[in-house]
Design a protein around this motif. Structure first.
Motif, PDB file in Angstrom:
ATOM      1  N   ALA A  24       7.156  12.153   9.485  1.00 55.24           N
ATOM      2  CA  ALA A  24       7.628  11.678   8.179  1.00 55.24           C
ATOM      3  C   ALA A  24       8.817  10.740   8.340  1.00 55.24           C
ATOM      4  N   VAL A  25       9.705  11.043   9.266  1.00 51.97           N
ATOM      5  CA  VAL A  25      10.847  10.162   9.516  1.00 51.97           C
ATOM      6  C   VAL A  25      10.372   8.806  10.022  1.00 51.97           C
ATOM      7  N   MET A  26       9.382   8.813  10.900  1.00 56.29           N
ATOM      8  CA  MET A  26       8.856   7.554  11.424  1.00 56.29           C
ATOM      9  C   MET A  26       8.279   6.694  10.302  1.00 56.29           C
ATOM     10  N   LEU A  27       7.492   7.297   9.422  1.00 57.13           N
ATOM     11  CA  LEU A  27       6.930   6.551   8.298  1.00 57.13           C
ATOM     12  C   LEU A  27       8.023   6.081   7.342  1.00 57.13           C
ATOM     13  N   ALA A  28       9.047   6.910   7.154  1.00 58.70           N
ATOM     14  CA  ALA A  28      10.152   6.509   6.283  1.00 58.70           C
ATOM     15  C   ALA A  28      10.878   5.296   6.848  1.00 58.70           C
ATOM     16  N   LEU A  29      11.059   5.243   8.162  1.00 66.16           N
ATOM     17  CA  LEU A  29      11.704   4.084   8.784  1.00 66.16           C
ATOM     18  C   LEU A  29      10.860   2.823   8.606  1.00 66.16           C
ATOM     19  N   SER A  48       8.021  -6.733  14.269  1.00 59.29           N
ATOM     20  CA  SER A  48       6.897  -5.843  14.563  1.00 59.29           C
ATOM     21  C   SER A  48       6.816  -4.685  13.574  1.00 59.29           C
ATOM     22  N   ILE A  49       7.940  -4.052  13.264  1.00 57.31           N
ATOM     23  CA  ILE A  49       7.922  -2.956  12.296  1.00 57.31           C
ATOM     24  C   ILE A  49       7.688  -3.494  10.882  1.00 57.31           C
ATOM     25  N   LEU A  50       8.203  -4.693  10.595  1.00 61.87           N
ATOM     26  CA  LEU A  50       7.923  -5.307   9.296  1.00 61.87           C
ATOM     27  C   LEU A  50       6.428  -5.547   9.121  1.00 61.87           C
ATOM     28  N   TYR A  51       5.775  -6.017  10.163  1.00 64.29           N
ATOM     29  CA  TYR A  51       4.328  -6.201  10.089  1.00 64.29           C
ATOM     30  C   TYR A  51       3.618  -4.877   9.797  1.00 64.29           C
ATOM     31  N   ARG A  52       4.093  -3.803  10.411  1.00 61.04           N
ATOM     32  CA  ARG A  52       3.450  -2.508  10.178  1.00 61.04           C
ATOM     33  C   ARG A  52       3.638  -2.040   8.738  1.00 61.04           C
ATOM     34  N   ALA A  53       4.783  -2.335   8.167  1.00 62.73           N
ATOM     35  CA  ALA A  53       4.973  -2.026   6.751  1.00 62.73           C
ATOM     36  C   ALA A  53       3.996  -2.817   5.885  1.00 62.73           C
ATOM     37  N   MET A  54       3.725  -4.060   6.263  1.00 62.17           N
ATOM     38  CA  MET A  54       2.753  -4.862   5.530  1.00 62.17           C
ATOM     39  C   MET A  54       1.337  -4.320   5.715  1.00 62.17           C
ATOM     40  N   TYR A  55       1.017  -3.836   6.922  1.00 60.43           N
ATOM     41  CA  TYR A  55      -0.297  -3.217   7.131  1.00 60.43           C
ATOM     42  C   TYR A  55      -0.486  -2.034   6.175  1.00 60.43           C
ATOM     43  N   ILE A  56       0.545  -1.199   6.110  1.00 58.07           N
ATOM     44  CA  ILE A  56       0.440   0.010   5.285  1.00 58.07           C
ATOM     45  C   ILE A  56       0.332  -0.349   3.808  1.00 58.07           C
ATOM     46  N   GLU A  57       1.109  -1.350   3.388  1.00 55.90           N
ATOM     47  CA  GLU A  57       1.040  -1.768   1.986  1.00 55.90           C
ATOM     48  C   GLU A  57      -0.372  -2.214   1.623  1.00 55.90           C
ATOM     49  N   ALA A  58      -0.989  -3.018   2.479  1.00 56.26           N
ATOM     50  CA  ALA A  58      -2.353  -3.484   2.213  1.00 56.26           C
ATOM     51  C   ALA A  58      -3.341  -2.336   2.229  1.00 56.26           C
ATOM     52  N   VAL A 115      -5.683  -7.679  11.569  1.00 57.34           N
ATOM     53  CA  VAL A 115      -5.703  -6.463  12.370  1.00 57.34           C
ATOM     54  C   VAL A 115      -6.888  -5.595  11.975  1.00 57.34           C
ATOM     55  N   ALA A 116      -7.316  -4.762  12.912  1.00 60.22           N
ATOM     56  CA  ALA A 116      -8.451  -3.870  12.684  1.00 60.22           C
ATOM     57  C   ALA A 116      -8.012  -2.476  12.270  1.00 60.22           C
ATOM     58  N   SER A 117      -6.708  -2.245  12.176  1.00 61.72           N
ATOM     59  CA  SER A 117      -6.192  -0.920  11.837  1.00 61.72           C
ATOM     60  C   SER A 117      -4.810  -1.092  11.220  1.00 61.72           C
ATOM     61  N   PRO A 118      -4.431  -0.236  10.272  1.00 61.44           N
ATOM     62  CA  PRO A 118      -3.066  -0.304   9.725  1.00 61.44           C
ATOM     63  C   PRO A 118      -1.999   0.225  10.662  1.00 61.44           C
ATOM     64  N   HIS A 119      -2.393   0.635  11.878  1.00 57.07           N
ATOM     65  CA  HIS A 119      -1.444   1.124  12.873  1.00 57.07           C
ATOM     66  C   HIS A 119      -0.708   2.374  12.396  1.00 57.07           C
ATOM     67  N   SER A 120      -1.361   3.162  11.605  1.00 56.44           N
ATOM     68  CA  SER A 120      -0.829   4.459  11.181  1.00 56.44           C
ATOM     69  C   SER A 120      -2.022   5.351  10.896  1.00 56.44           C
ATOM     70  N   VAL A 121      -2.093   6.478  11.580  1.00 53.86           N
ATOM     71  CA  VAL A 121      -3.282   7.322  11.473  1.00 53.86           C
ATOM     72  C   VAL A 121      -3.494   7.811  10.052  1.00 53.86           C
ATOM     73  N   LEU A 122      -2.435   8.095   9.324  1.00 50.39           N
ATOM     74  CA  LEU A 122      -2.558   8.574   7.953  1.00 50.39           C
ATOM     75  C   LEU A 122      -3.262   7.539   7.081  1.00 50.39           C
ATOM     76  N   PHE A 123      -2.803   6.299   7.130  1.00 56.23           N
ATOM     77  CA  PHE A 123      -3.369   5.255   6.290  1.00 56.23           C
ATOM     78  C   PHE A 123      -4.654   4.691   6.889  1.00 56.23           C
ATOM     79  N   ASP A 124      -4.845   4.878   8.182  1.00 54.77           N
ATOM     80  CA  ASP A 124      -6.088   4.457   8.817  1.00 54.77           C
ATOM     81  C   ASP A 124      -7.254   5.287   8.288  1.00 54.77           C
ATOM     82  N   TRP A 125      -7.112   6.598   8.333  1.00 51.51           N
ATOM     83  CA  TRP A 125      -8.205   7.468   7.887  1.00 51.51           C
ATOM     84  C   TRP A 125      -8.459   7.344   6.392  1.00 51.51           C
ATOM     85  N   THR A 126      -7.419   7.197   5.598  1.00 48.33           N
ATOM     86  CA  THR A 126      -7.636   7.097   4.151  1.00 48.33           C
ATOM     87  C   THR A 126      -8.253   5.753   3.775  1.00 48.33           C
TER      88      THR A 126
END
Length: 896
Positions: free
Chosen positions: A344-349, A364-374, A424-435
């Motif tokens: 949870a801390v990692m996702l919060a960051l 790199s972390i900004l891109y991951r936030a954009m992956y999750i948003e999409a 990208v082929a994955s949001p780089h987060s298992v939680l948002f990947d599976w959903t």
């Protein structure tokens, strides 16, 4: 006397049962872990024989193809079933886990095997997820056995040594040689991939190629670092446990006898301590060679967790007071929730980095936030069955069942932030990947993963608190522990565990060798064989932790305890789960099963041994007759067999996918044969009509049966290279039908449902593209590729009527991907060739607007100066055209 004989027979029968169940557990682990570790240590081939252009070199197949991957995963699922049976009857909690796993598996099965849009790629990625869930469920049940825990832990930790050796070979030898070879043959390499030297793809490829990072056989440095960091953290737990318990045991001996002091001065070899230290060094070296800050971050967190919980065990045990006190309960809850809290801390960051935006330079972390948003937006749209945002007339990119395991990339280009330059082929987060990929059903797997982390934390808390809280898993004592001395049980278990580790290592290595045979260089062979020796030695030593042998003091507590590895497993699971929130180790087919297997193993309940057996002595002690004990044993066996059903069902699905993938790969090989027939063009007399006709038919069949794989950018470009040989083939073939079939096969790189049959295609001229599909029915990648193919074909064949087709596909690709300048730039060129000056200028203005969005990565994603000048010329050309008002109109009565 008769009573003594009866007890002896009963003890012998219990020993036989234990030996049988122990070897059954080892067999299950070999079948389960051997294929999974082989996939980690072998390159994956998504498009067999066509990863590089067969016209420009010898065709080599190095790696595991989709069909072979499916067979190996099916074998792993069978091993999970065997392990379930050997582990005895599951408890109620396990059945709830199995239900959660089945819910998520239903979405995977729909996309990969059952739904109308099923594909080889979905089966390749989704099948790996399914096998990982089966492995995690089996290990979460049978992993409570000390034997299973030892073999699995030793095999996984020993594999880190092999990964580290491969990393050294890559950084020191392979990468410098690769860069030197690329510089010598740059044009040929780019042409084999269908790239021009100034294309964005070529620039991105070169930038990544020059990075000297260790990736192992996985292809991704972040995934490599994740596995190495988890191994280092777990091995550190083993080392600290041995040091702590060894010091306590020596202090006890010194207090008992003065003679022990002289004995203690003698050198003692603790192979477990040495093996664990080597894994720690190898894991840290692997993270350093990978070079990612995420790997360093999770490594530090994992090591701090291990040090705090392992060395603080005695301090916490004294501080919490009596069992059941509020302080003990709060301590247990804190450790239980530790792994989940770190995720949870990692996702919060990541979320905080998204809020900060581009006000800081880190991307790199900004891109991951954009992956999750999409991914969140596409998940919501899919759950609500909203139409495609790119246009209501387009095929939806997501739905109630999600995008599918490989559909995220097509959906991401629609939903992403326009400024984000990556596809990208994955949001780089298992939680948002599976959903995102599995829809609402993916939440079941998210809940299962969270539950495994909580159970791992609870097991670690029990070990930290000295097992003050009674373990949840209550089973009958293992016959080996109740009927024989601890020394006998420990010695037998240590030998069996060490042999199990060696069998797993040998199985994985034997599986790897045939798939890397064509590229088995001297350094590769050294890594494989030297790694196997170290793997067996180190993994076998780790597997003996907690035993009472000549070189062990038994301070680990024997088989009935946690063996000092509960905290180590918690650390490994936490590291993998944390890093899976910012990279794609839970998505990639090679690493996802290992991650899920480690989570399941860490979540296992505690048991005494490899199997639960009911002897007459146990029955007499409990006051129940032997007949009732046999009846209970029969019921347990029935439940164990039922528990194996989900794993065996997964094996059946994977086997069906393997059969389909094998047929598809045969079509691809037939296509290679067609290329081989094309190679000796200078010796046309050697190309017989029958051979060319057969090769053309086989190539078309391969394209039709496995067209999903022909949607990649590189493959479309390779088809263009093949198509350039059409005229030469016509000159060398005596049969018009053969050349028509071959030409049609080259152009038919579209989904199977939209390609005419070979018979129908043979009746049409090679230049007739009547079955060419509607642009709105295809995704952005296929539209872009078909548009490019039609554009080039118009030049090769001299047929301008192909240009309107190219315009339709490129215009649709521009709608589906609203931020990439590549599509509008190509559309501008096509319209200019068609004489549509205003249309070309409109596409040129859209190209400049999209180019302005590429501020994050202008070097590889934006336009070059020469391209920007060409775009500006198209805009200037419109300005030089006379305006409609200045053109004289009709006069007289005809104007009325």
């Amino acid at each position: 006397m008769s009573s003594t004989i009866e007890q002896t027979r009963e003890a012998a029968g219990g020993l036989a049962n234990v030996l049988f169940s122990g070897w059954a557990s080892v067999l299950g682990l070999v079948l389960l872990l051997g294929p999974l570790l082989a996939l980690v240590m072998t390159p994956s081939v998504q498009l067999p024989w066509w990863e590089s252009d067969p016209l420009m070199g010898e065709v080599l197949l190095v790696g595991v193809t989709p069909a072979w991957q499916a067979w190996l995963l099916a074998c792993s699922a069978i091993g999970a079933g065997v392990l379930m049976v050997a582990g005895g009857a599951p408890n109620r909690a396990w059945w709830v886990m199995a239900a959660l796993g089945t819910i998520g598996a239903a979405a995977v099965a729909w996309h990969a095997w059952l739904g109308p849009d099923r594909s080889i790629d979905d089966a390749r990625v989704g099948g790996a997820w399914l096998a990982g869930i089966a492995a995690g469920l089996a290990l979460s049940h049978a992993g409570g056995s000390s034997l299973v825990r030892r073999v699995a832990g030793g095999a996984l930790l020993g594999a880190v040594i092999v990964l580290a050796l491969k990393g050294v070979a890559q950084v020191v030898l392979e990468h410098p040689a690769l860069v030197e070879g690329y510089r010598a043959t740059r044009e040929q390499v780019l042409a084999s991939n269908g790239w021009t030297p100034e294309s964005p793809m070529a620039r991105a490829y070169e930038r990544r190629l020059m990075q000297n990072e260790a990736t192992g056989w996985l292809g991704f440095s972040n995934i490599y670092a994740s596995l190495c960091a988890a191994g280092a953290a777990a091995a550190l737990g083993v080392v600290l446990t041995r040091l702590r318990d060894g010091r306590a045991a020596r202090a006890a001996r010194l207090g008992a006898s003065a003679a022990s002091q002289s004995e203690d001065k003698a050198p003692r070899r603790d192979w477990t301590l040495l093996a664990g230290a080597m894994v720690v060094v190898a894991g840290v070296a692997g993270v350093a060679m990978a070079g990612g800050k995420g790997g360093w971050g999770v490594l530090v967190v994992g090591c701090v967790l291990v040090v705090a919980l392992t060395l603080g065990k005695g301090w916490l045990g004294r501080r919490v007071g009596v069992p059941g006190s509020p302080r003990a309960q709060w301590t247990r809850r804190g450790v239980t929730w530790l792994g989940l809290a770190l995720c949870a801390v990692m996702l919060a960051l990541v979320g905080l980095r998204g809020i900060v935006g581009d006000r800081v330079g880190e991307l790199s972390i900004l891109y991951r936030a954009m992956y999750i948003e999409a991914s969140v937006r596409m998940t919501i749209d899919g759950a609500l069955a909203r139409p495609n945002p790119a246009g209501p007339d387009l095929v939806g990119v997501t739905g109630p069942m999600g995008t599918g395991p490989v559909g995220f990339k097509n959906a991401y280009v629609v939903y992403k932030n326009p400024r984000q330059p990556e596809d990208v082929a994955s949001p780089h987060s298992v939680l948002f990947d599976w959903t995102a990929c599995l829809g609402p059903l993916g939440l079941a797997w998210c809940a299962l993963g969270a539950w495994w982390l909580l159970r791992a934390g609870r097991a670690g808390a029990d070990e930290v608190l000295g097992a003050r809280v009674k373990s949840e898993a209550r089973h009958a004592n293992d016959g080996l522990l109740t009927a024989f001395p601890n020394e006998v049980a420990d010695t037998h278990m240590a030998r069996l565990a060490a042999r199990g580790v060696c069998l797993v290592a040998c199985a994985a290595t034997i599986i790897c060798i045939p798939h890397v045979g064509p590229a088995l260089t001297g350094e590769e062979l050294l890594v494989r064989l030297g790694g196997l020796v170290l793997w067996c030695a180190i993994g076998g030593a780790v597997a003996t932790i907690g035993t009472r042998g000549p070189n062990h003091d038994g301070a680990g507590g024997g088989l009935a305890s946690g063996d000092g590895v509960r905290v180590a497993l918690l650390a490994a699971a936490s590291v993998l789960a944390m890093h899976a929130q910012i990279e794609q180790s839970a998505h990639w087919p090679a690493s996802a099963p290992i991650l899920l297997a480690v989570l399941g193993l860490a979540a296992a309940g505690q048991r005494g041994g490899p199997v639960m057996t009911a002897t007459r002595a146990d029955a007499a002690a409990s006051g129940s007759p032997s007949g009732s004990a046999r009846s209970a044993a029969s019921g347990s066996m029935l439940l164990a067999l039922l528990g194996a059903v989900p794993a065996l069902a997964a094996a059946v699905l994977l086997g069906l996918g393997a059969v389909r993938a094998d047929a598809w790969e045969r079509g691809l090989w037939a296509g290679v044969l067609a290329v081989e027939a094309d190679k000796p063009i200078k010796e046309r007399t050697r190309v017989t009509t029958e051979a060319l006709e057969a090769a053309a038919e086989a190539l078309l069949r391969g394209v039709r049966d496995g067209a999903e794989q022909f949607q990649t950018r590189r493959e479309a470009s390779r088809l263009l290279v093949l198509a350039s040989q059409i005229d030469a083939l016509r000159a060398g073939a005596k049969s018009a039908r053969a050349s028509e079939l071959f030409s049609r096969a080259l152009w038919a790189a579209v989904p199977a449902s939209r390609v005419a049959s070979a018979t129908a295609g043979a009746k049409q001229d090679a230049r007739d593209f009547s079955p060419w599909p509607r642009p709105a029915a295809l995704d952005v990648g296929v539209n872009a590729h078909l548009g490019l193919m039609a554009t080039v074909a118009a030049g090769w064949l001299g047929e301008s009527d192909l240009l309107p087709r190219a315009e339709d596909h490129l215009a649709m690709a521009a709608r589906q991907d609203p931020s990439a300048p590549m599509h509008t730039q190509r559309l501008m060129d096509v319209r200019r060739r068609l004489g549509d000056v205003r249309g070309a200028a409109e596409a040129a203005r859209a190209t400049l607007a999209r180019d302005a969005l590429q501020a994050f990565d202008p070097a590889s994603r934006g336009l070059s100066d020469r391209e920007r000048a060409a775009v500006q010329r198209a805009i200037d050309a419109e300005a030089s055209q006379p305006s409609p008002a200045s053109v004289p109109g009709p006069t007289g009565e005809g104007a009325r």
